[in-house]
Design a protein around this motif. Structure first.
Motif, short mmCIF file in Angstrom:
data_model
loop_
_atom_site.label_atom_id
_atom_site.label_comp_id
_atom_site.label_asym_id
_atom_site.label_seq_id
_atom_site.Cartn_x
_atom_site.Cartn_y
_atom_site.Cartn_z
N THR B 263 0.86 -1.06 0.16
CA THR B 263 -0.04 0.10 0.04
C THR B 263 0.89 1.25 0.02
O THR B 263 2.21 1.02 0.09
CB THR B 263 -0.94 0.20 1.40
OG1 THR B 263 -0.05 0.12 2.36
CG2 THR B 263 -1.90 -1.04 1.20
N ARG B 264 0.36 2.34 -0.04
CA ARG B 264 0.96 3.73 -0.21
C ARG B 264 1.92 3.78 1.37
O ARG B 264 1.31 3.36 2.36
CB ARG B 264 0.05 4.77 -0.21
CG ARG B 264 -0.51 4.98 -1.70
CD ARG B 264 -1.67 6.09 -1.50
NE ARG B 264 -2.81 5.34 -0.85
CZ ARG B 264 -3.94 6.06 -0.59
NH1 ARG B 264 -3.95 7.25 -0.90
NH2 ARG B 264 -4.85 5.36 0.07
N SER B 265 3.16 4.36 0.98
CA SER B 265 3.81 4.20 2.36
C SER B 265 3.22 5.62 3.27
O SER B 265 3.26 6.70 2.67
CB SER B 265 5.30 5.07 1.92
OG SER B 265 5.77 5.50 3.03
N ARG B 266 2.52 5.12 4.45
CA ARG B 266 1.91 5.93 5.08
C ARG B 266 2.93 7.04 5.87
O ARG B 266 2.53 7.96 5.93
CB ARG B 266 1.26 5.19 6.64
CG ARG B 266 0.15 4.04 5.89
CD ARG B 266 -0.94 4.41 5.02
NE ARG B 266 -2.03 3.92 5.23
CZ ARG B 266 -2.42 3.26 3.84
NH1 ARG B 266 -1.77 3.48 2.70
NH2 ARG B 266 -3.65 2.49 4.07
N SER B 267 3.97 6.45 6.25
CA SER B 267 4.87 7.42 6.91
C SER B 267 5.62 8.45 5.77
O SER B 267 6.22 9.44 6.39
CB SER B 267 6.14 6.60 7.61
OG SER B 267 6.87 6.04 6.60
N LEU B 316 -2.31 10.27 5.13
CA LEU B 316 -1.35 8.87 5.17
C LEU B 316 -0.54 9.39 6.44
O LEU B 316 -0.56 8.34 7.11
CB LEU B 316 -0.59 9.18 3.92
CG LEU B 316 -1.08 8.95 2.67
CD1 LEU B 316 0.03 9.07 1.43
CD2 LEU B 316 -1.43 7.36 2.61
N ASP B 319 -2.72 8.37 9.49
CA ASP B 319 -3.01 7.11 9.70
C ASP B 319 -1.77 6.47 10.13
O ASP B 319 -2.04 5.52 10.69
CB ASP B 319 -3.20 6.68 8.15
CG ASP B 319 -3.95 5.20 8.14
OD1 ASP B 319 -4.94 5.10 8.90
OD2 ASP B 319 -3.60 4.39 7.43
N TRP B 320 -0.45 6.81 9.59
CA TRP B 320 0.56 6.14 10.33
C TRP B 320 0.66 6.42 11.76
O TRP B 320 1.07 5.77 12.53
CB TRP B 320 1.82 6.80 9.64
CG TRP B 320 3.15 6.44 9.93
CD1 TRP B 320 3.56 4.96 10.23
CD2 TRP B 320 4.17 7.29 10.56
NE1 TRP B 320 4.88 4.95 10.51
CE2 TRP B 320 5.31 6.40 10.79
CE3 TRP B 320 4.41 8.55 10.59
CZ2 TRP B 320 6.51 6.72 11.34
CZ3 TRP B 320 5.66 8.88 10.89
CH2 TRP B 320 6.72 7.91 11.45
N GLY B 325 -2.17 1.91 10.02
CA GLY B 325 -1.95 1.52 8.73
C GLY B 325 -2.39 0.43 8.27
O GLY B 325 -2.84 0.11 7.14
N ASP B 334 -10.13 9.60 1.37
CA ASP B 334 -8.83 10.60 1.33
C ASP B 334 -8.80 11.45 0.13
O ASP B 334 -9.99 11.57 -0.42
CB ASP B 334 -7.35 9.67 1.26
CG ASP B 334 -7.40 8.92 -0.17
OD1 ASP B 334 -8.01 9.31 -0.82
OD2 ASP B 334 -6.48 8.01 0.12
N TYR B 533 6.11 13.94 7.68
CA TYR B 533 6.14 13.27 6.52
C TYR B 533 6.78 13.54 5.44
O TYR B 533 7.37 12.57 4.99
CB TYR B 533 4.48 13.43 6.18
CG TYR B 533 4.15 12.81 5.03
CD1 TYR B 533 3.79 11.31 4.82
CD2 TYR B 533 4.33 13.28 3.63
CE1 TYR B 533 3.43 10.72 3.79
CE2 TYR B 533 4.01 12.86 2.20
CZ TYR B 533 3.57 11.48 2.50
OH TYR B 533 3.33 10.52 1.53
#
Lengths: 311, 564
Positions: B263-267, B316, B319-320, B325, B334, B533
């Motif tokens: 999935t997309r990098s949350r951090s 994102l 969420d992180w 996540g 989003d 981020y």
């Protein structure tokens, strides 16, 4: 089925592996820089190209030569080969493991690290012993068991390659510490606390580097340390005793009679732990002692005065 | 009802005269004529893996029924009304079925699931999308130039880097598997565009079923070769089908794309822990071709997608920070689903030169070795080797799932390293790092969450900041010279004050709250979580670009990435 086994390095371990493989009926070629007289049927070679036809290659050189030898080996091996190293060291300040070095310098990917309480003499003579092989490739475990195993050597395996390599490298340092304490007259209970807490300390750093705690508590870590303390004549033990007698580090290394990487590894581990914010009381104290920055009495006091917590 | 009908059965254009692909067409143009064969191949392999063992077959059927009942009971929608009865009745009967009946049920379930996964490719939709996409995106960026030269806007925003010529040489000799970093739902769109402007072939990719809920997106996705991945389905058979479908496509020479990060990098950090499932399917495709003596190599192209501004950054990072996540696998609410944010985002991006950089890394074989223009795998010293040797046992290529899983883990490691080396650091990321490091340094002993609450409370002197920015940039350029990472032209060429101004301007007016503002020669930190981020991209390099007095703060930042 007979294997074609190549051994790189003619030190104690290299010779022992070659002898054990030959005893099990495999075709063995041993490569070293100088041509040597070797017992039949082991073939001696100074041409790295002779390793090309081997299926299983053992790398048995000290960590400080690993980069140079791996570069040479890179010209002879490829994806068909399986390679196992028996080095107990790490390379450089970035704590590179030997498998990392091999991956960088060669295209061989079926890799493993053989460690644990394996002693060259016992392996050469076929006395009962055991070892741990860190590898992600079960077929490699089978090959190593076929080459060296049998009734006299129990080869356990784990996929935690980095754990085996780190545990094996740090046992060298802990052996120096324990020998030092023993020479100073430490009680068995004190030695047990040092050994156990020392292993916890290095395993914490190991875990931060991707290793599993259980590997440190198994054959590669505690198992190997027990063998060292029980007196399998390691140079690290001689180094620890020499330091306890007040001999400075450079002379003590000479007295050990072999190159000892343990203290160097400890220094790099401490640096790494500092960056990660992990405590390293035993390593830091002992490195200070070996550098002559702290007396043995102060070291004991510093360690004993630390706050005690949960195990 | 109509929405569900369209998403379940996406619209296809009628065919008056079937399109006959030309030899020069990319492999995907053959997909429609092969689709039934591909589905049959997947079904056959899955069924034959389960059928010989009654115990395994029963477990698979029970697992499918159990997970589907759980999913449908939670969903309580039209699909649940239609299908729940089927699964409930089946789970009661599994134990009583004889072998023939169990196999028949397995075949039915696997066929339905595979058909649901398989996509479609319509050359007419492809040609339309090729021409319309840049114009549409460009139009969003600059509406007044919609008709005339809108694609130029896109060219200005999107820069492609890497050895594209080498990839063009390889495209007809094997399967290219593009494995990019993943930051935004825009990734597949900008990557498709990057392939198009680089003269590289279109690729097949798995798209989350949530993207098919919009009938228009669904139409394009479905007709451009995307296969559907429904992440709500937890059935083991379904996961096997997805992997095998990807594997069969790669075996057959279809160029593919998947995001190994999952999935997309949350951090916002560069991905290090990769999901190995689909990666493994590509390795197994190579092995299968070797065993069948099919000379069709597989090459991976590590690709980094680098944005100065990330469309969904706020969601994102939130969420992180909530450590959800994993639980919130699919975020449906989003910025990607808000059209006004798209407009704001693209308008912001077009004002900035090179705001998105796609970097195609050097291709590697499944064992991490670099590859030359003739498709030969090379050793570090340039000697050509036969990659087939990796899957040989005693001189013969053999299929060995455990061995291939070990190779896949190693490949995951190599990709992680390559992502670091091929990441192009953007102005916002470098500036955010220096600002965040100053925040850490000025708040010793404070934990991360306490720091993130300091909104508008920390101000930094502009002159000092520019000096630090210049030093950090110089050190990053040093790392770039060693091949450790890359920096954008803007980072290299701007003066520190221009860099600072550019980053502040990027943030200002797009995100709900801006990351930092300039007030009376001081930069005031407004939203530390946004800074966190953007700066997270520099985590692996924090220590190396810090001066001695910033080292402690840099170490704290670097430790954020220990478990990434």
């Amino acid at each position: 089925m007979s294997l074609r086994v190549g051994v790189i390095g003619a030190g104690g371990f290299g010779l022992a592996i070659a002898q054990a493989s030959a005893r099990h009926g495999h075709e063995v070629v041993l490569w070293s820089r100088r041509d040597r007289e070797l017992p039949d049927p082991i073939r001696s070679s100074t041409d790295i190209a002779d390793i090309r036809d081997c299926e299983l290659v053992f790398l048995a050189v000290p960590a400080r030569h690993a980069v140079e030898v791996a570069e040479q080996l890179g010209e002879a091996i490829d994806g068909r080969h399986s390679l196992v190293h028996v080095s107990r060291g790490l390379v450089g300040a970035e704590l590179k493991t030997i498998t990392q070095v091999i991956r960088e310098k060669t295209v061989c990917r079926r890799l493993g690290a053989l460690a644990g309480p394996l002693v060259a003499d016992a392996l050469a003579e076929g006395r009962p012993s055991g070892a741990i092989l860190g590898t992600g490739f079960p077929e490699l475990t089978e090959m190593v068991r076929e080459a060296l195993g049998g009734a006299e050597l129990r080869v356990y395996d784990t996929p935690d390659v980095v754990g085996v390599e780190l545990a094996s490298a740090t046992v060298g340092f802990l052996t120096v510490v324990l020998a030092y304490a023993q020479e100073l007259g430490a009680e068995p209970g004190t030695l047990a606390v040092l050994a156990t807490r020392g292993m916890v300390e290095v395993s914490r750093i190991g875990q931060a580097l991707g290793a599993k705690e259980s590997t440190f508590m198994g054959l590669a870590g505690l198992g190997d340390l027990i063998a060292a303390v029980a007196g399998d004549q390691r140079p690290e033990f001689r180094l620890g005793r020499a330091l306890a007698k007040g001999i400075d580090l450079s002379n003590a290394v000479g007295e050990a009679g072999a190159y000892v990487e343990g203290i160097e590894v400890a220094r790099h581990l401490m640096e790494h732990a500092r960056r990660l914010g992990l405590p390293t009381p035993i390593s830091s104290t002992f490195v200070a002692v070996s550098d002559g920055r702290m007396s043995s009495d102060d070291a004991i006091q510093a360690l004993m005065e630390r706050r005690v917590g949960k195990e | 009802m109509l929405k569900r009908f369209l998403s379940e059965r996406p619209l296809r254009l009628p065919h008056i005269k079937p399109y006959v692909p030309r030899p020069s067409d990319p492999s995907i143009f053959w997909f429609n004529s092969e689709r039934d064969d591909i589905v049959a191949d997947v079904v056959k392999r899955i069924c034959s893996a389960h059928e010989p063992d009654r115990h395994r077959l029963e477990i698979a059927l029970n697992d499918a029924a159990y997970h589907e009942i759980r999913r449908l009971e939670t969903q309580r929608d039209e699909e649940a009304r239609d299908r729940l009865g089927y699964w409930r009745s089946m789970i009661r009967r599994i134990g009583k079925m004889d072998d023939v009946e169990q196999r028949r049920v397995l075949h039915t379930i696997v066929t339905e699931m595979t058909r649901d996964v398989a996509g479609n490719f319509d050359p007419r939709v492809y040609r339309f999308a090729r021409q319309a996409a840049p114009r549409l995106i460009g139009g969003i960026m600059e509406p007044r130039r919609l008709v005339a030269a809108a694609p130029e806007s896109l060219d200005r925003v999107l820069k492609v880097q890497g050895d594209v010529e080498l990839l063009r040489q390889l495209q007809n000799d094997g399967s290219l598997v593009f494995v990019p970093t993943h930051s935004s739902n825009l990734d597949s769109i900008v990557l498709a565009q990057a392939l198009e402007i680089s003269g590289l072939p279109p690729v097949i990719y798995g798209a989350g079923k949530n993207l098919f809920t919009n009938p228009i997106i669904s139409f394009f996705m479905h007709n451009l070769g995307a296969y559907r991945v429904d992440r709500r389905i937890r059935v083991s058979l379904y996961k096997d089908i997805l992997k095998l479908y990807s594997q069969v496509m790669i075996e057959r020479g279809y160029h593919s794309l998947f995001f190994p990060g999952g999935t997309r990098s949350r951090s916002g950090m560069i991905e290090r822990r990769l999901k190995l499932g689909l990666l493994g399917s590509a390795v197994e495709a190579f092995t299968t071709n070797q065993v069948r003596r099919v000379d069709r190599p597989v090459w991976f192209v590590p690709t980094t997608i680098n944005y100065a501004l990330v469309l969904e950054a706020e969601t994102l990072v939130r969420d992180w920070l909530m450590e959800e996540g994993q639980a919130r696998f699919i975020i449906e609410d989003d910025e990607f689903s808000q059209i006004d944010r798209w407009f704001a985002f693209f308008r912001k991006m077009v004002g900035m030169r090179g705001a998105c950089i796609i970097r195609f890394g050097d291709p590697i074989d499944p064992f991490g070795n670099r590859v030359d223009g003739r498709g030969q795998s090379l050793t570090p010293t340039g000697r050509a080797i036969d990659p087939g040797g990796y899957v040989e046992q005693r001189g013969k290529p053999v299929i060995d799932a455990v061995r291939d899983a070990a190779y896949t883990r190693e490949l995951g490691e190599v990709l992680g390293q390559r992502y670091e080396q091929d990441t192009v650091l953007m102005s916002t990321q470098v500036v955010a790092h220096v600002l965040f490091r100053d925040l850490v340094q000025s708040t010793p002993g404070m934990d991360l969450f306490a720091r993130l609450r300091l909104r508008g409370e920390v101000g930094l002197d502009c002159e000092t900041l520019c000096q630090e920015l210049g030093e950090a940039r110089d050190r990053l350029c040093g790392l770039e010279a060693k091949g450790r990472v890359r920096t954008s032209d803007v980072v290299k060429e701007d003066t520190p004050s221009e860099l600072l101004e550019r980053a502040l301007s990027f943030w200002n007016g797009y995100h709900d709250s801006t990351a930092a503002t300039l007030e009376a020669n001081r930069v005031v930190l407004r939203d530390p979580s946004l800074l966190l981020y953007y700066q997270n991209r520099l985590v692996p390099f924090a220590e190396e670009i810090a001066s001695p007095d910033q080292l402690q703060a840099a170490c704290e930042i670097e430790n954020l990435g220990v478990h990434r």
